[in-house]
Design a protein around this motif. Structure first.
Motif, short mmCIF file in Angstrom:
data_model
loop_
_atom_site.label_atom_id
_atom_site.label_comp_id
_atom_site.label_asym_id
_atom_site.label_seq_id
_atom_site.Cartn_x
_atom_site.Cartn_y
_atom_site.Cartn_z
N GLN A 415 1.35 -1.13 -0.02
CA GLN A 415 0.23 0.10 -0.31
C GLN A 415 1.04 0.77 -0.37
N ARG A 416 1.91 1.46 0.97
CA ARG A 416 2.98 2.36 1.25
C ARG A 416 3.75 2.81 -0.39
N GLY A 417 4.21 1.85 -1.31
CA GLY A 417 4.89 1.44 -3.04
C GLY A 417 3.55 2.31 -3.78
N ILE A 418 2.20 1.47 -3.93
CA ILE A 418 1.40 2.77 -4.45
C ILE A 418 1.17 4.04 -3.90
N GLU A 419 0.77 4.49 -2.61
CA GLU A 419 1.14 5.85 -2.43
C GLU A 419 1.98 6.58 -2.82
N GLN A 420 3.09 6.40 -2.47
CA GLN A 420 4.88 6.81 -3.47
C GLN A 420 4.72 7.19 -4.77
N ALA A 421 4.36 5.75 -5.65
CA ALA A 421 4.52 5.94 -6.85
C ALA A 421 3.28 7.25 -7.41
N ALA A 422 2.68 6.99 -7.00
CA ALA A 422 1.48 8.04 -6.73
C ALA A 422 1.52 9.92 -6.41
N GLU A 423 2.20 10.17 -5.24
CA GLU A 423 2.38 11.40 -5.40
C GLU A 423 4.07 11.77 -5.45
N PHE A 586 -9.19 5.73 -10.64
CA PHE A 586 -8.45 6.75 -10.53
C PHE A 586 -8.03 5.53 -10.04
N ALA A 587 -6.32 5.51 -10.48
CA ALA A 587 -5.53 4.42 -10.33
C ALA A 587 -5.21 4.28 -9.40
N ASP A 588 -4.63 5.17 -8.95
CA ASP A 588 -4.01 4.55 -7.44
C ASP A 588 -5.04 4.18 -6.65
N SER A 589 -6.13 4.75 -6.25
CA SER A 589 -7.16 4.60 -5.03
C SER A 589 -7.54 3.58 -5.80
N CYS A 590 -8.27 2.46 -7.14
CA CYS A 590 -8.62 1.59 -7.13
C CYS A 590 -7.71 0.12 -7.28
N VAL A 591 -6.54 0.28 -7.32
CA VAL A 591 -5.24 -0.72 -7.10
C VAL A 591 -4.89 -0.66 -6.02
N ALA A 592 -5.28 0.58 -4.51
CA ALA A 592 -4.89 0.26 -3.38
C ALA A 592 -5.90 -0.72 -3.15
N ARG A 593 -7.26 -0.13 -3.46
CA ARG A 593 -8.50 -0.61 -2.41
C ARG A 593 -8.64 -2.39 -3.16
N ALA A 594 -7.96 -2.38 -4.44
CA ALA A 594 -8.02 -4.14 -5.28
C ALA A 594 -7.02 -4.71 -3.67
N LEU A 595 -5.61 -4.03 -3.53
CA LEU A 595 -5.05 -4.68 -2.60
C LEU A 595 -5.53 -5.39 -1.50
N TRP A 596 -6.15 -3.80 -1.07
CA TRP A 596 -6.98 -4.22 0.25
C TRP A 596 -8.22 -5.08 0.27
N TRP A 597 -8.94 -5.86 -0.79
CA TRP A 597 -9.96 -6.20 -0.86
C TRP A 597 -9.74 -7.68 -0.69
N ARG A 598 -7.19 -7.49 -0.86
CA ARG A 598 -7.20 -9.42 -1.40
C ARG A 598 -7.32 -9.44 -3.34
N GLU A 599 -7.87 -8.64 -3.72
CA GLU A 599 -7.96 -9.06 -5.09
C GLU A 599 -7.00 -8.69 -5.95
N ALA A 600 -6.76 -9.07 -6.83
CA ALA A 600 -6.01 -8.85 -8.15
C ALA A 600 -6.30 -6.86 -8.72
N PRO A 601 -5.21 -5.91 -9.22
CA PRO A 601 -5.70 -4.91 -9.66
C PRO A 601 -6.35 -5.02 -10.85
N SER A 602 -5.35 -6.08 -11.61
CA SER A 602 -6.45 -6.59 -13.05
C SER A 602 -7.39 -7.26 -12.70
#
Length: 679
Positions: A415-423, A586-602
């Motif tokens: 999750q932190r990596g997604i946040e840093q990549a977006a920022e 929004f890619a960053d939010s969607c990917v972060a949510r998918a990881l939180w839900w334990r699902e693949a982003p795609s």
């Protein structure tokens, strides 16, 4: 029911909340439904001024405890319940980063100060990313509560100066006029302040307050005039709902439409004679047509639920769109039914009982503020009287703070990596964020990257979609003994195309002036190559009718051709990089949510290529480039998109930092293909 109860006001509440809900639920037929909030503001000004002026006139005093106790009973229990329920649901839906961010919003919402928090970030209520903030609708409640803090003091000041209607009209009028002038001015120069800052919305409450001071004796025995005023007022409200849109500068002068309409409806139903008729159940339907229309049972029912419905409708639709990004019409109707059900539950079990809660109305012996001119003001305000309301407010703030702290602990390395990549900013903005000019700056600011003695120079020219290409371009140029000079301006295309700025709510004249200066400066530099990229016209025309889309595309083609021909005639080669796809979420939010839900982003976050890639606009762009000598077209779309879908997460990297800007870490991986295309 109290004799002073007015069904027309209850009906107005129904119209107000109906417009807001329709707008937020995407009903295209009511693009100005957001003006329902302005109706609420005027109603509040009318009711509060009526009650306070009557108390001051009858007693010469103002019982502040009773006043604020009524507000606490009316608003706090239901608001706190919805805030806590929204936080609880957010744990399962939002990513930890979003939970932390919006929990801070919940803290300010609990304290009725979220409008100030939104101002801190210059947040645009109409921006696309507003749809992910489940507490943004509390801004209007915050403005209203802040109004309640200041308004009694203003009315007391009027009574202190000289008791009577004229002084009250003068004081309220001066305050309202000052607020309106400031609001109208700042709507174009600082729209976030005009929208969220309570002193700049005070004129809408003042309009309702002034209306209470209009003598209605002349209207009492002229039912035709009362009816005409009422129907005119309803027509103005309807015009606001049908004509206003998020692309127009609001509030400003345009807010006069719903405000004036509401004032006329309120005046139409005013008068002791009519209040008595309502109380006795003998409403004259023929004489008071608009009042009768607003008194219909369905409107009365929705009006009674309006506060709870306003609280619930927004988190329901926000979370629904996160779970199902492309909601169908039946699904939106289902969300509306859910919001209505929750509203009924909240109204009956929390809001209505809360109004009568004894523990919220502990008796404080006549705490009052004297408004008698020849006496000193006396204020008795025992601390114990504030305790229940402060306890509720403090509980909301504390639980939101605890939720934010818990969310921070749940952010794992992925999750932190997604946040840093977006920022992470592009190379150009990392060196100097002003290399991408703001909306108002007209004079170009060239930024140079690479060795000053490099053999060649290339120029990167365009908007923020050119900026994200600076990351791979600067490194590719360095390896080829070339320096890069950037000419970048936010939301400003390189194409000679006058556009409307959705943030400034007007024609983007600064862009036109900057572009011409930039083209002249670039030609004077005689670079080896000008690299152009810009926000695709296909993103703006996708929802237009076919005829309008064709005309707008042709206009854009002419503007792009004009820019490329200016360079070609000057002997400067140009390369146009095809724009990146635009994603549904929004890619960053969607990917972060998918990881939180334990699902693949795609495929959860991917967008069909037919919707994202703008292949039709790209073909039109390619045709223009082919028609201008010494111009190259670079298409790297296959790096983001397959045959059927465009991806937001590739090779463990976030591709986009939002809906359409490349994430810097992924942009770095495009260095080699871009070098091959350009060098």
């Amino acid at each position: 029911m109290a004799a002073s109860f007015r069904p027309d006001i209850q009906g107005l509440r129904a119209l107000a909340v109906g417009g807001v809900v329709a707008y937020h639920f995407g009903l295209a037929g009511l693009p100005g439904g957001f003006a329902g909030v302005d109706i609420f503001f005027v109603i509040s000004g009318w009711l509060i001024t009526t009650h306070l002026m009557q108390e001051i006139g009858d007693t010469g005093r103002l019982d502040l405890w009773r006043f604020y106790a009524r507000r606490a009973r009316r608003l706090l229990p239901a608001a706190l319940f919805v805030i806590l329920a929204t936080l609880a649901a957010g744990y399962f839906i939002l990513s930890p980063q979003e939970q932390a961010l919006y929990s801070r919003g919940a803290m300010f919402a609990s304290a009725y100060a979220i409008n100030l928090w939104l101002l801190r970030w210059s947040f645009d209520y109409f921006a696309t990313d507003a749809t992910s903030n489940p507490f943004i609708h509390f801004w209007s409640l915050s403005v209203e509560e802040q109004f309640y803090l200041a308004w009694p003091a203003l009315l007391l000041l009027a009574a202190w100066l000289r008791p009577g209607r004229r002084t009250a009209v003068a004081v309220i009028g001066v305050a309202g006029l000052a607020s309106f002038v400031a609001c109208a001015w700042l709507t174009s120069t600082a729209p976030a302040w005009a929208f969220y800052f309570s002193p700049l919305r005070a004129w809408e409450f003042a309009a309702g307050g002034l209306a209470t001071l209009v003598p209605v004796t002349f209207l009492l025995h002229r039912p035709w005039l009362r009816a005409a005023l009422g129907w005119l007022g309803l027509a103005l409200i309807a015009a606001a709902y049908l004509w206003l849109s998020e692309d127009l500068p609001f509030p400003g002068y345009l807010a006069l439409l719903p405000v004036a309409g509401t004032v006329l409806v309120l005046l139409s139903g005013a008068g002791e004679e009519q209040a008595a008729m309502w109380a006795n159940g003998r409403t004259n339907w023929q004489a008071f047509g608009p009042v009768a229309a607003l008194s219909l049972p369905p409107l009365q029912w929705i009006g009674a639920l309006s506060y709870s419905l306003y609280l619930w409708h927004w988190p329901v639709i926000v979370y629904a769109q996160m779970l199902v990004p492309d909601l169908s019409a039946p699904q939106r109707l289902g969300c509306g039914a859910l919001a209505l059900t929750l509203s009924v539950f909240t109204y009956r079990l929390i809001e209505n009982p809360g109004r009568r809660a004894g523990w919220l109305t502990a008796d404080a012996r006549a705490p009052y503020f004297s408004a008698i001119p020849d006496a000193r003001p006396r204020l008795t305000f025992p601390a114990i009287a504030l305790a229940p309301a402060l306890a509720l407010t403090g509980a909301g703030v504390a639980m939101a703070y605890a939720n934010a702290h818990l969310a921070q602990r749940n952010i794992d390395p992925d999750q932190r990596g997604i946040e840093q990549a977006a920022e992470q900013p592009s190379i150009a903005r990392a060196v100097d964020k002003s290399c991408l000019l703001d909306f108002h700056t007209v004079t170009p600011k060239p930024c140079t990257f690479g060795a000053t003695d490099a053999a060649h120079t290339i120029v990167l020219f365009g908007d923020s979609h050119a900026d994200h290409w600076s990351t791979p371009l600067i490194e590719a140029a360095r390896r080829n003994d070339t320096r890069v000079v950037t000419y970048l301006k936010s939301s400003c295309r390189a194409s000679r195309l006058s556009t409307f700025n959705t943030v400034l709510k007007r024609d983007y004249t600064e862009c036109d002036a900057w572009r011409e200066q930039a083209i002249s400066d670039i030609i004077a530099r005689k670079p080896r190559l000008v690299v152009i990229s810009e926000f695709s016209i296909g993103n703006l025309t996708r929802d237009m009718p076919a005829a309008s889309r064709t005309a707008e595309t042709a206009r854009w083609q002419a503007g792009l051709r004009s820019t490329l021909q200016a360079f070609s005639r000057a002997g400067v080669e140009a390369a146009v990089i095809r724009d990146t796809p635009i994603n549904a979420s929004f890619a960053d939010s969607c990917v972060a949510r998918a990881l939180w839900w334990r699902e693949a982003p795609s495929p959860h976050c991917d967008t069909p290529r037919s919707e994202a890639a703008n292949d039709g606009a790209a073909a039109a762009e390619r045709a223009v480039v082919a028609s201008v000598p010494d111009t190259l077209y670079v298409d790297l779309t296959d790096r983001f998109c397959g045959r059927t879908a465009c991806h937001v997460f590739i090779g463990g990297k976030l591709v986009f930092r939002d809906r359409h800007h490349l994430a810097t870490a992924f942009a770095e991986t495009l260095e080699r293909p871009l070098e091959k295309a350009l060098f």
